[in-house]
Write an enzyme that holds these catalytic residues in place. Structure first.
Site, PDB file in Angstrom:
ATOM      1  NE  ARG A 107      -3.067  -3.082   0.349  1.00  0.00           N
ATOM      2  CZ  ARG A 107      -3.556  -3.921   1.259  1.00  0.00           C
ATOM      3  NH1 ARG A 107      -2.957  -4.076   2.422  1.00  0.00           N
ATOM      4  NH2 ARG A 107      -4.635  -4.625   0.999  1.00  0.00           N
ATOM      5  CG  ASP A 136      -2.653  -6.502  -1.234  1.00  0.00           C
ATOM      6  OD1 ASP A 136      -3.717  -6.390  -1.884  1.00  0.00           O
ATOM      7  OD2 ASP A 136      -2.628  -6.869  -0.045  1.00  0.00           O
ATOM      8  CG  HIS A 197      -5.899  -8.871  -1.272  1.00  0.00           C
ATOM      9  ND1 HIS A 197      -6.289  -7.550  -1.249  1.00  0.00           N
ATOM     10  CD2 HIS A 197      -6.502  -9.463  -0.214  1.00  0.00           C
ATOM     11  CE1 HIS A 197      -7.100  -7.355  -0.217  1.00  0.00           C
ATOM     12  NE2 HIS A 197      -7.247  -8.498   0.428  1.00  0.00           N
ATOM     13  CD  GLU A 261      -9.752  -8.468   3.298  1.00  0.00           C
ATOM     14  OE1 GLU A 261     -10.455  -7.823   4.084  1.00  0.00           O
ATOM     15  OE2 GLU A 261      -8.718  -8.000   2.754  1.00  0.00           O
ATOM     16  CD1 TRP A 333      -7.184 -13.138   8.465  1.00  0.00           C
ATOM     17  CD2 TRP A 333      -7.946 -11.046   8.646  1.00  0.00           C
ATOM     18  NE1 TRP A 333      -8.026 -12.914   7.401  1.00  0.00           N
ATOM     19  CE2 TRP A 333      -8.506 -11.635   7.480  1.00  0.00           C
ATOM     20  CE3 TRP A 333      -8.289  -9.729   8.968  1.00  0.00           C
ATOM     21  CZ2 TRP A 333      -9.401 -10.943   6.656  1.00  0.00           C
ATOM     22  CZ3 TRP A 333      -9.171  -9.050   8.139  1.00  0.00           C
ATOM     23  CH2 TRP A 333      -9.716  -9.659   7.001  1.00  0.00           C
TER      24      TRP A 333
HETATM   25  C1  ACM Z   1      -6.162  -9.181   6.249  1.00  0.00           C
HETATM   26  O1  ACM Z   1      -6.128  -8.279   7.102  1.00  0.00           O
HETATM   27  N1  ACM Z   1      -6.874  -9.019   5.157  1.00  0.00           N
HETATM   28  C2  ACM Z   1      -5.442 -10.414   6.421  1.00  0.00           C
END
Ligand code: ACM
Ligand code: ZN
Length: 703
Positions: A107, A136, A197, A261, A333
């Site tokens: 990021r 990512d 991602h 995600e 997480w």
């Molecule tokens: C995460 O925070 N998406 C692993």
């Protein structure tokens, strides 16, 4: 006895984490040329543990591994004062084998030099894993020789304002970081994200996605619904090629494959993904939907690829969905549930639950006055109080499957390295202590004293860290209004001295100490800061206290909303000069964000715009009211009172303000700009203006 306590105080001063056993004797020993280290594999000393004995003549360190010697030396450094250490016997070993921190250069990129600074500090506190999140949506950061476009193209993104952000690590730089970390007994675990991602890779090689469409590297945060096409075997050849180069660079036993995600909606309609679902006989049942099982299929294949190189798979807890592959380790997480489920099934887990304090991208103080973050609230004490072994696992005899604990430093809002360090420290010290120290040895008060020593060391290294700010209970506000009187009270997220001035001068450590609520009956400027035990001040808050005549009620209150819209890419309010406005109809302020469809992929066809909207509201008593808004600007009765338009990211209602209002009708006008500042998409904002009467905790909203 007095002397013993004095020495004990010296001895434990500065040690993070707290050792398992410490006995302090009389006297001290000169460090120079006096250290004898012995590695004895048969000593029975735990891996990474050590025994440190200091008498008046010699310092003896014994361990069963070189890591143990290294950790003993870190302890020794923290005991040392003026070249001498007190006579002690310390028997010490870590609670967990995985004591990690995750770095996200995707990021926001960070240099090798800044990485090494983090490694230096964290190794000192016995952290032993650096999880390097290298790929990512917003950037691919590792050079892969076979696929040069990953870094030529995928490492760069053009932001909304036209600036370019990016960077990547060459393979030589990666080797350099890995060996630098290894010298400090930190294993670098790389993460190559799949199957979600992965926009930066798809941008470089569009055939990696289900549709093959051309994409930009993402410049917003969040999760797009474009993933790798796991129905296509070319994806696995690609991943295998990448892994082949990754394992050459990273000797780590574990390779992290992400897995979090991943939006699977495109798999539902992709002929290749559907064909894979058919050929593999993946059906929806109580263990998961067909597309979840497709993800599980892809993770299985990754496990096979890693096994060829003798490596183990670790992934985020979504790898549980659709069935966990047999040898996988789970990084929990989304709370602890994933970790608990995996451990009950016999898998090893690393605990890193965001809501329990392991996400260092969360706020560490009042969002009204802290720099913008992704959200959440994780004070130093919350991190410190986290126990990585959930009671349910202890009860079931599975506690030993908790391999360790890790903090994650996601960098969406870490626009500079100084901000990254501000978010990491001192909370990463609390992670070091919970990773090393047995729960019975923990003591927050003693930890806070040791944090002060560790922060002074950060100062010496030129690194940044958070010092709690004075906060107003119930919500901090820098623009206070009063009609007759106002009382301001302050607190801090951990006990701190606070100092202030009322004469406009910047407070110093010896300014008046805040000891009780401050009363105001006239205009004033209050400058207030916290002070550490070593005399360093937090950022100074400047609070204006304004004695006001209540704004008169409006005579010509109107119904409904008067609104207008201008189309275009406006980066800030100043760029609206000369914009072409046209009237629009709005039923409510909420609808301001509904003028264009929300699309998480933010395609090129997105139409950006600005809206001004005005309405009337009424208050049922003359009093002071507090206003809060995520809009760019807010005017009350024609006065510009809130301006968020230059904020790095327009989130979490910056610049709250109080105003004295007379009973009756008033006007509220907002300016809202749909643009992207700092990666945040404000179509997700609430656009009502929040209003509350002084003393009320509940906000009312404009329509
Ligand atoms: C995460 O925070 N998406 C692993
Ligand atoms: Zn597909």
């Amino acid at each position: 006895m007095k002397l013993l306590f004095a020495i004990l105080a010296v001895a434990i001063h500065g040690i993070i984490p707290e050792p398992a056993f410490i006995q302090v004797n009389k006297g001290s020993c000169e460090v120079k040329d006096n250290i004898v280290c012995t590695i004895d594999k048969t000593s029975g000393i735990a891996e990474e543990g050590y025994v440190l004995k200091v008498d008046r003549r010699k310092i003896r360190i014994k361990a069963s591994t070189p890591a143990g010697i290294f950790y003993a030396k870190q302890t020794l450094k923290q005991l040392e004062q003026d070249g001498r250490v007190p006579c002690v016997r310390i028997v010490d070993a870590p609670r967990f084998a995985w004591r990690g921190f995750m770095v996200d250069p995707c990021r926001h990129f960070l240099s090798v030099e800044d990485l090494k600074k983090q490694i230096d500090v964290l190794a000192k506190y016995k952290i032993n894993v650096m999880h390097w999140h290298l790929t990512d949506d917003q950037g691919w950061r590792i050079e892969i020789k076979k696929y040069p476009r990953l870094t030529e193209v995928g490492a760069w993104r053009t932001e909304f304002d036209g600036s370019v952000h990016g960077g990547y690590y060459t393979q030589d730089e990666i080797r350099e970081v890995v060996s630098y970390a290894a010298e400090r007994f930190i294993t670098v675990v790389p993460e190559i994200e799949m199957p979600g991602h992965a926009i930066s890779a798809i941008r470089a090689y569009p055939w990696l996605s289900c549709t093959g469409e051309a994409l930009k590297t993402f410049y917003i945060w969040g999760t797009p619904d474009i993933s790798l096409c796991v129905g296509d075997d070319r994806i696995f050849s690609f991943l295998e090629d990448v892994i082949a180069e990754v394992v050459e660079l990273f000797p780590s036993e574990y390779i992290h494959i992400g897995g979090d995600e991943c939006r699977k909606n495109r798999w539902e309609t992709c002929p290749k993904c559907q064909a894979r679902i058919q050929s593999e006989g993946l059906v929806s049942d109580e263990r998961g939907t067909a597309v979840e099982k497709l993800q599980s299929y892809a993770v299985h294949r990754m496990e096979g690829i890693l096994a060829k190189y003798g490596r183990k798979l670790i992934g985020w807890d979504e790898i549980l969905e659709g069935g966990l592959t047999p040898g996988a380790t789970v990084m929990s997480w989304r709370g602890e549930a994933g970790g608990i489920k995996a451990a009950l099934e016999g898998h090893e887990v690393v605990m890193t639950p965001g809501k329990d304090g392991l996400y260092l991208d969360h706020y560490q103080g009042d969002p009204k006055i802290e720099p913008v973050t992704i959200g959440g609230m994780t004070t130093l004490e919350k991190v410190y109080n986290y126990d990585p072994v959930p009671a349910e696992l202890s009860r079931n005899g599975k506690g030993s499957l908790v391999k360790g604990v890790q903090c994650n430093n996601w960098s969406e809002y870490m626009y500079t390295n100084a901000k990254r360090e501000y978010m990491m420290f001192p909370r990463a010290f609390a992670v070091a202590e919970i990773a090393w120290t047995a729960p019975g040895k923990k003591d927050f008060e003693s930890f806070c004293r040791r944090v002060d020593a560790a922060c002074q060391d950060l100062d010496a290294r030129g690194m940044n860290y958070h010092i709690p700010l004075p906060e107003q209970p119930g919500g901090s506000c820098d623009r206070i209004a009063l009609i007759d009187r106002a009382t301001l009270s302050f607190t801090t997220t951990r006990p701190m001295k606070m100092v202030y001035t009322l004469d406009g001068s910047t407070p110093t450590a010896s300014s008046a100490e805040y000891v009780k609520p401050l009363e105001f009956t006239e205009d004033a400027v209050l400058k207030i800061a916290s002070v550490t035990s070593y005399g360093k001040l937090s950022p100074v808050r400047t609070i204006t206290i304004d004695k006001q005549e209540p704004l008169p009620a409006m005579k010509d209150v109107f119904e409904g909303i008067r609104a207008r819209r201008a189309d275009g890419r406006f980066y800030n309010a100043r760029e609206l000069e000369g914009a072409e406005w046209r009237p629009i109809e709005l039923e409510s302020f909420k609808d301001i964000t509904k003028l264009e469809p929300f699309n998480r992929n933010l395609p090129d066809s997105t139409r950006f715009y600005a809206v001004e909207a005005e309405a009337c509201f009424s208050v049922d008593g003359t009093d002071v009211y507090r206003f809060s808004s995520d809009c760019d600007r807010v005017w009350i009765d024609g006065l510009l009172v809130i301006d968020n338009s230059e904020e790095e990211a327009k989130r979490f209602s910056r610049h709250d303000v109080e105003l004295a209002l007379s009973e009756g009708g008033h006007s509220v006008r907002v300016l809202y700009i749909f643009n992207i500042r700092g990666g945040w998409n404000p179509l997700r904002n609430k656009t009502e203006v929040m209003i509350r009467r002084k003393g009320n905790s509940q906000y009312i909203t404009t329509n």
